[in-house]
Design an enzyme around this catalytic site. Sequence first.
Site, PDB file in Angstrom:
ATOM      1  N   ASP A  50       0.726  -1.223  -0.184  1.00  0.00           N
ATOM      2  CA  ASP A  50      -0.028   0.117   0.160  1.00  0.00           C
ATOM      3  C   ASP A  50       0.746   1.162   0.109  1.00  0.00           C
ATOM      4  O   ASP A  50       1.922   1.416   0.575  1.00  0.00           O
ATOM      5  CB  ASP A  50      -1.061  -0.064   1.233  1.00  0.00           C
ATOM      6  CG  ASP A  50      -1.685   1.371   1.384  1.00  0.00           C
ATOM      7  OD1 ASP A  50      -2.588   1.576   0.449  1.00  0.00           O
ATOM      8  OD2 ASP A  50      -1.392   2.109   2.327  1.00  0.00           O
ATOM      9  N   TYR A  55       2.704  10.222   0.922  1.00  0.00           N
ATOM     10  CA  TYR A  55       3.666   9.704   1.612  1.00  0.00           C
ATOM     11  C   TYR A  55       4.992  10.017   0.954  1.00  0.00           C
ATOM     12  O   TYR A  55       5.521   9.338  -0.076  1.00  0.00           O
ATOM     13  CB  TYR A  55       3.672   8.139   1.564  1.00  0.00           C
ATOM     14  CG  TYR A  55       2.333   7.273   2.040  1.00  0.00           C
ATOM     15  CD1 TYR A  55       1.773   8.090   2.821  1.00  0.00           C
ATOM     16  CD2 TYR A  55       2.123   6.140   2.095  1.00  0.00           C
ATOM     17  CE1 TYR A  55       0.517   7.490   3.815  1.00  0.00           C
ATOM     18  CE2 TYR A  55       0.959   5.485   2.686  1.00  0.00           C
ATOM     19  CZ  TYR A  55       0.282   5.981   3.356  1.00  0.00           C
ATOM     20  OH  TYR A  55      -0.860   5.752   4.037  1.00  0.00           O
ATOM     21  N   LYS A  81      -4.053   6.078  -3.075  1.00  0.00           N
ATOM     22  CA  LYS A  81      -5.037   6.817  -2.463  1.00  0.00           C
ATOM     23  C   LYS A  81      -5.193   8.061  -3.316  1.00  0.00           C
ATOM     24  O   LYS A  81      -4.100   8.387  -4.261  1.00  0.00           O
ATOM     25  CB  LYS A  81      -4.865   7.199  -1.017  1.00  0.00           C
ATOM     26  CG  LYS A  81      -4.328   5.841  -0.238  1.00  0.00           C
ATOM     27  CD  LYS A  81      -4.133   6.189   1.269  1.00  0.00           C
ATOM     28  CE  LYS A  81      -3.972   4.945   2.124  1.00  0.00           C
ATOM     29  NZ  LYS A  81      -2.608   4.282   1.637  1.00  0.00           N
ATOM     30  N   GLY A 230      -2.131   0.594  11.481  1.00  0.00           N
ATOM     31  CA  GLY A 230      -1.966   1.184  12.791  1.00  0.00           C
ATOM     32  C   GLY A 230      -2.231   0.280  13.878  1.00  0.00           C
ATOM     33  O   GLY A 230      -2.912   0.773  15.114  1.00  0.00           O
ATOM     34  N   PHE A 232      -0.487  -1.093  16.022  1.00  0.00           N
ATOM     35  CA  PHE A 232       0.167  -0.573  17.301  1.00  0.00           C
ATOM     36  C   PHE A 232      -0.179   0.551  17.876  1.00  0.00           C
ATOM     37  O   PHE A 232       0.778   1.154  18.523  1.00  0.00           O
ATOM     38  CB  PHE A 232       1.665  -0.938  16.970  1.00  0.00           C
ATOM     39  CG  PHE A 232       2.134  -2.394  16.064  1.00  0.00           C
ATOM     40  CD1 PHE A 232       1.624  -3.578  17.117  1.00  0.00           C
ATOM     41  CD2 PHE A 232       2.648  -2.530  15.169  1.00  0.00           C
ATOM     42  CE1 PHE A 232       2.169  -4.632  16.674  1.00  0.00           C
ATOM     43  CE2 PHE A 232       2.985  -3.771  14.648  1.00  0.00           C
ATOM     44  CZ  PHE A 232       2.822  -4.708  15.536  1.00  0.00           C
ATOM     45  N   ASN A 233      -1.039   1.102  17.210  1.00  0.00           N
ATOM     46  CA  ASN A 233      -1.485   2.688  17.337  1.00  0.00           C
ATOM     47  C   ASN A 233      -0.303   3.669  17.568  1.00  0.00           C
ATOM     48  O   ASN A 233      -0.114   4.335  18.430  1.00  0.00           O
ATOM     49  CB  ASN A 233      -1.980   2.484  18.980  1.00  0.00           C
ATOM     50  CG  ASN A 233      -3.686   2.145  18.866  1.00  0.00           C
ATOM     51  OD1 ASN A 233      -3.911   1.451  19.494  1.00  0.00           O
ATOM     52  ND2 ASN A 233      -4.412   2.892  18.082  1.00  0.00           N
ATOM     53  N   GLY A 235       2.857   3.422  17.957  1.00  0.00           N
ATOM     54  CA  GLY A 235       3.937   3.113  18.757  1.00  0.00           C
ATOM     55  C   GLY A 235       3.762   2.617  20.140  1.00  0.00           C
ATOM     56  O   GLY A 235       4.695   1.859  20.773  1.00  0.00           O
ATOM     57  N   ILE A 236       2.777   2.853  20.796  1.00  0.00           N
ATOM     58  CA  ILE A 236       2.407   2.404  22.252  1.00  0.00           C
ATOM     59  C   ILE A 236       2.215   0.756  22.328  1.00  0.00           C
ATOM     60  O   ILE A 236       2.985   0.463  23.302  1.00  0.00           O
ATOM     61  CB  ILE A 236       1.025   3.038  22.642  1.00  0.00           C
ATOM     62  CG1 ILE A 236       0.999   2.786  24.147  1.00  0.00           C
ATOM     63  CG2 ILE A 236      -0.081   2.523  22.004  1.00  0.00           C
ATOM     64  CD1 ILE A 236      -0.095   3.839  24.850  1.00  0.00           C
TER      65      ILE A 236
END
Length: 339
Positions: A50, A55, A81, A230, A232-233, A235-236
């Site tokens: 993707d 980007y 996109k 995403g 892993f949101n 980074g968290i």
Amino acid sequence: MKTPAFLPCTDGARLGLGGAPLGNLFEAMDDAQARAVVDAAWADGCRSFDTAPHYGHGLSERRLGDALRGHPRNTWRLSSKVGRLLTPQAQVPREQHSYVNTLPFIQHWDFSASGVRRSVEDSLQRLGLAQLDAVYIHDIDAATHGPGAASVLRQVLNETLPELTRLKQAGLISHIGLGVNDHQIVEQVLRHADLDVLMLAGRYTLLDQAALPTLMPQLVKRQVALALGGVFNSGILATRVSADRPITFNYAPAAQAWVDKALGMQAVCDQHGVSLPAAALQFALAHPATQIVMLGVRSAAQWQAARQADREVIPSDFWQQLRHEGLIPAEAPIPGEAA
């Protein structure tokens, strides 16, 4: 027969390569490093990719096109996109929209029919391809557009989607969808239109299940192919959670409530000998709506770490304890549980 929007890895793993890091998100990589990432993922069996004009202002598209073009076209899937057009400009800031050392373009929003057609044609030029497997309408939520969000939604329904349908009929694209960070805008669009695919970032994760009650059942019922990003949101959930280091959530410093919840999950992980990234990845894949998870990685080592997380054996008691402690909803599907 309609071709699928995504292909699993050659060993069946439902993982794909996201192109944001290839556009120099937050930090730069050179062309050789970018090519090494794509080549390593390909060699390991990855077949879904993707990207987006956003980007690196075309940089990710150029790099992915160069890396993939030599492989037989029917053996892989690629999405991009629409919504942002790129205009050449000789002098651009070193950093634009969190991307550094971008190509010499600036971007502006354009969801018009003519803008959408130009965007797809420009992407195909940068990629060096004749067709995209999926095109997502990018970032149409209220958090992005503020007071103008209602106007954007009207234009998406009246111009963007009809033009993408025409491009699909012309054979330039195969699947049409949204690429967003907000589940509510997806529900609004689905009230008026059908979608083939959806890329949803950050709203169905181990930490944040905002999309679970209303959107995820719709996707299953309406057979919308879901690619999750995403997971892993930002980074968290990507590494071990520690209160003594900066923690990010949703591309910003994490609010204390998210940190506390993640620390609770980390404690359960420690009790069962489970790595947090493995729990995050496998939870996201467990929902029947999820067809693939797209991973943004900067190195072959990060790709391999994700592959290992996908293979990690997690005991069922771990998931039950997360439920018992209220860290995940009782109705959220968990690995190994019948849907």
